[in-house]
Design a protein around this motif. Sequence first.
Motif, mmCIF file in Angstrom:
data_model
loop_
_atom_site.group_PDB
_atom_site.id
_atom_site.type_symbol
_atom_site.label_atom_id
_atom_site.label_comp_id
_atom_site.label_asym_id
_atom_site.label_seq_id
_atom_site.Cartn_x
_atom_site.Cartn_y
_atom_site.Cartn_z
ATOM 1 N N UNK A 22 0.679 -1.267 -0.054
ATOM 2 C CA UNK A 22 -0.037 0.176 -0.031
ATOM 3 C C UNK A 22 0.907 1.260 -0.084
ATOM 4 N N UNK A 23 0.598 2.126 -0.543
ATOM 5 C CA UNK A 23 1.272 3.404 -0.960
ATOM 6 C C UNK A 23 1.768 4.089 0.317
ATOM 7 N N UNK B 286 5.130 2.336 1.610
ATOM 8 C CA UNK B 286 6.250 2.242 0.853
ATOM 9 C C UNK B 286 7.019 3.432 1.321
ATOM 10 N N UNK B 287 6.715 4.409 2.264
ATOM 11 C CA UNK B 287 7.457 5.472 2.796
ATOM 12 C C UNK B 287 7.891 5.245 4.183
ATOM 13 N N UNK B 288 9.132 5.226 4.650
ATOM 14 C CA UNK B 288 9.427 4.671 5.746
ATOM 15 C C UNK B 288 9.138 5.898 6.912
ATOM 16 N N UNK B 289 8.751 7.102 6.240
ATOM 17 C CA UNK B 289 8.598 8.122 7.442
ATOM 18 C C UNK B 289 7.101 8.545 7.279
ATOM 19 N N UNK B 290 6.277 7.596 6.994
ATOM 20 C CA UNK B 290 4.972 7.873 6.904
ATOM 21 C C UNK B 290 4.105 7.776 8.236
ATOM 22 N N UNK B 291 2.905 8.236 8.757
ATOM 23 C CA UNK B 291 2.234 8.116 9.923
ATOM 24 C C UNK B 291 1.914 6.646 10.036
ATOM 25 N N UNK B 292 1.473 6.039 8.738
ATOM 26 C CA UNK B 292 1.183 4.596 9.005
ATOM 27 C C UNK B 292 2.111 3.863 9.376
ATOM 28 N N UNK B 293 3.209 3.941 8.807
ATOM 29 C CA UNK B 293 4.249 3.134 9.149
ATOM 30 C C UNK B 293 4.804 3.272 10.722
ATOM 31 N N UNK B 294 4.723 4.611 11.139
ATOM 32 C CA UNK B 294 4.852 4.555 12.517
ATOM 33 C C UNK B 294 4.091 3.721 13.471
ATOM 34 N N UNK B 295 2.579 4.022 13.029
ATOM 35 C CA UNK B 295 1.611 3.060 13.790
ATOM 36 C C UNK B 295 1.703 1.576 13.711
ATOM 37 N N UNK B 296 2.314 1.193 12.557
ATOM 38 C CA UNK B 296 2.711 -0.328 12.320
ATOM 39 C C UNK B 296 3.787 -0.668 13.338
ATOM 40 N N UNK B 297 4.669 0.352 13.320
ATOM 41 C CA UNK B 297 5.920 -0.231 14.324
ATOM 42 C C UNK B 297 5.572 0.088 15.721
ATOM 43 N N UNK B 298 4.510 0.655 16.207
ATOM 44 C CA UNK B 298 4.068 0.782 17.473
ATOM 45 C C UNK B 298 3.422 -0.545 17.782
#
Length: 695
Positions: A315-316, A319-331
Motif C-alpha cells: 500500500x502506498x 512504501x514510505x518509511x517516514x509515513x504516519x502509517x508506518x509509525x503506527x505499524x511499528x508501534x
Amino acid sequence: MNNRDLVDRARHAGLSMRWRDSAGQIHRVSNESVRRLLAVLEGHGGPAAAGLPPMVVTMVGQVTPLVLPENTQAADFRIEMETGEVMEGPLRRIRGRPALPPLRVCGYHRVSIGPHATTLAVAPQACPTVGTRMDGAGSGRPWGLGAQVYSLRTPGDGGMGHLGAVATLARLAAARGADALAISPVHAMFAARVGQYSPYSPSTRLFLNVLLADPLAVFDTATVQAAGLRNGKAYVDTVRMLEDAPLIDWPQAATRRYELLRRLYDERIVPNPPAELAQFRTIHGAALEQHAVFETLHAYFTTRGGRGGDWRQWPLAMRRPDSPEVARFAYEFAHDVSFHVFVQWLAARSMEQACGAARAAGMRIGLVADMAVGVDPTGSECWARQQEFLVGASIGAPPDALSPVGQDWGLTTFSPAGLQVGGYRAFIDTVRAGLAHGGGLRIDHVMALERLWIIPQGGTSAEGAYLSFPVRDLMRLVALEAARANAIVIGEDLGTVTASFRAVAQKHGIMGMNVLFFERTPQGAFKPPGAWSTNATAMTTTHDLPTVAGWWQGTDIDWRVKLGQMAPGVDGVTLNDERENDRTALWAAMMAQRDAPTPAARTMRRKSPATKPPATADGAAKVVDEAIGFVARASCPLAVIPVEDLLGLNEQPNLPGTTTGHPNWRRRYPGMTATLLSGVAARRRFGRLRAGRSS
C-alpha cells in the motif's frame, strides 16, 4: 524530442550511448533503451541546490576549487574541523575560481562561506598499506586464508556456519602464521525470504546477516541447548539431520535458526533486556529502526500474498518509511521490531568477538570483510533510501562470448545524482559498515566506482548501458574511511578493467587481485611470481572460479557441459583440450620457479619442467601443493589462499551464471572447524605458504 536532446540528457546523466565489447567492437545503445534508463536516472537527485553542494571531496594538502552560487558576495571562509579547531581566512583565486587553502587534517569538516555551508571531506593520499598494518613487525611478507562463513562447521550449529566458527578459524590460522582471514559477505538478508541466500544479494549492506550470529556470543551453552530442546523433538531431530548434511538446506536451516533466536529473545531478553542492547539501539539510531521495521513489514506482507515480498507493491503509505502509517505499524508490532533489533545486536556481538579473536591471536591485519556490488531492490536499504538508489533499474554485464544474452544480477546500485544530493551519505555509510569491525575490506566488482552496466526494469541485459559514477570522489572517500579504520582495501578487478582505472586505484592505495589462472603473458604463458603486481593480493582462486584441484581435474568443465553452460560453437572436447594445454603450461611455470632462490632470480630464470605433469586422476594433491608454493612467492604484498585449496577440495562455492543445477553457496567444509587445519595435507601446505612468503 530530437536525437540531440536525447544525447545531451544522456551525457548529463552519465549514461554512455556507445560501448565496446571484449572483442573491441563498438555497439550503440538504442534510443528506446536510453529513454527508459533516463526515466529512472532523472527521477533521482531532485532540483539543483541553491547553495554549495552538500559535500565537497578533496585530498589532504590540496587546494580545493569551489563553484559558488551566483551573487555570492562573501570573500571569506570559516572551517570548523572535526577536532574542534577553527580556520578562517580569505578565499583564494585559482584560475579565476574561488578556492579553499590546502588542509593538513583528514576528516569531515564544516565549511561556511557567507550564507552557504557544506561538508568538506578531506581524504588522505591513499588507503593504509599492508606494510602500515604490519607496522614493521615480524619477517617475511604476510599471508592469510579465505573462508566461506556459512561453510564452517561447529557442534550444534544447526546446519550452517556462523561467526563463532570464524573466531575459532582465526585463532587456528593465526597460530600457523596467518595475518589475515578474508571472509564471505555477512550482509543482512531477508528473515521472511529464507530461500534467498547468496551472500552477494543482500537486503542491505548496512547491517549483518543474523543467521550467521553465534548465540554463544551472548548466552551460555546450557541456555542455548535448553532453548533448542524446548522447541520440541521435531526441531531437535531436524537440526541434527541438517548438521550432518554435506550441503546446507537454507530454507530448513534458516527456519530452525530463527525459531531458536525467537525463543531466546522471548524467554531471556524480553523479561530482562540488557543495558548493552539498549545502548546498541541508541547508537545505531534511525537506520537500525528502519531496518527492523522493514523486516517486520516484509514478514507481514509476505504472508498476505505473492506481491508482498516487494515493498514497491505495498500500500502506498507503507512504501514510505517516514509515513504516519508506518509509525503506527511499528508501534503496534513493537515486539517484533525489537526482536529484529535484538538479532542485529547478537550478530554485531558475534562479529566483534570474531575480530577480537583474530587480533588477540596475533593477526596483524585481521578479518577482511567483503562488500557486495549492490543490493536487492526489494530490500530494506532501497526502501529506506529510495532517492539514493536506482530502484527502477538493475545491474549486470553486457552480452559477451560466454554469455551472449548478457547478465542481470537482480541487484541495483546507487543513483549518482542521489549520492551527490545526499552528500554521499549512502556510500559512506556502506563503506563504513564494511570497515566497522575488521582490518580490511574487499570491494566486489570495484570497477563500479567508475561505471556499471545498468538495465531498465523489465528489460534484458542487451537493452542496458554503462552509467558513470564520480570515481574521483568515491575513491577519495574509500581512502578516508579506510584511514579512519586503519584498514587495507582490496578491489576485485578481474575481467574487463581498464589500465587507467587500475592506475587511479593504485594511486589511492586500493589493491587489485592477482589470481593464478589469470596471471598470463600475452602469449598465454603463466607469469613467474616475481612478475606479479606489487599492488595486488595474490590468490590461487576465488569463490567464482574452480579450485586448483577442480581446475586440474576439469571438474568445472564437467559442470559446464552438464548444465549446457558453454559459449556458442564450443563443446566439452574443445574445453578439455584447451585445459590440457593449460595444465602443461602451469606445471612448467611452477617447476621453473620452485627452486629459484630470490625474487629477482625467479623473474629471470627459466627451466624446463623437472617432470611431466602428474596425471589428473591422482596428481591433483601434488599440484595443489605446488600451486600454493608458487602463489606464495608472488611479489604481491599479501597472499590469500582459500580454505578450499588448503584442503585440496574439488568443488567451488559458486558457479556463475547458474541459479539451479549447481549447489551455489551450499557447500560445507569436510570436518569441524576446530580440526579443519590439522590434517597432514593442510600442514604441508602451510609449510609451503610460510616458506614462499619468507623468501
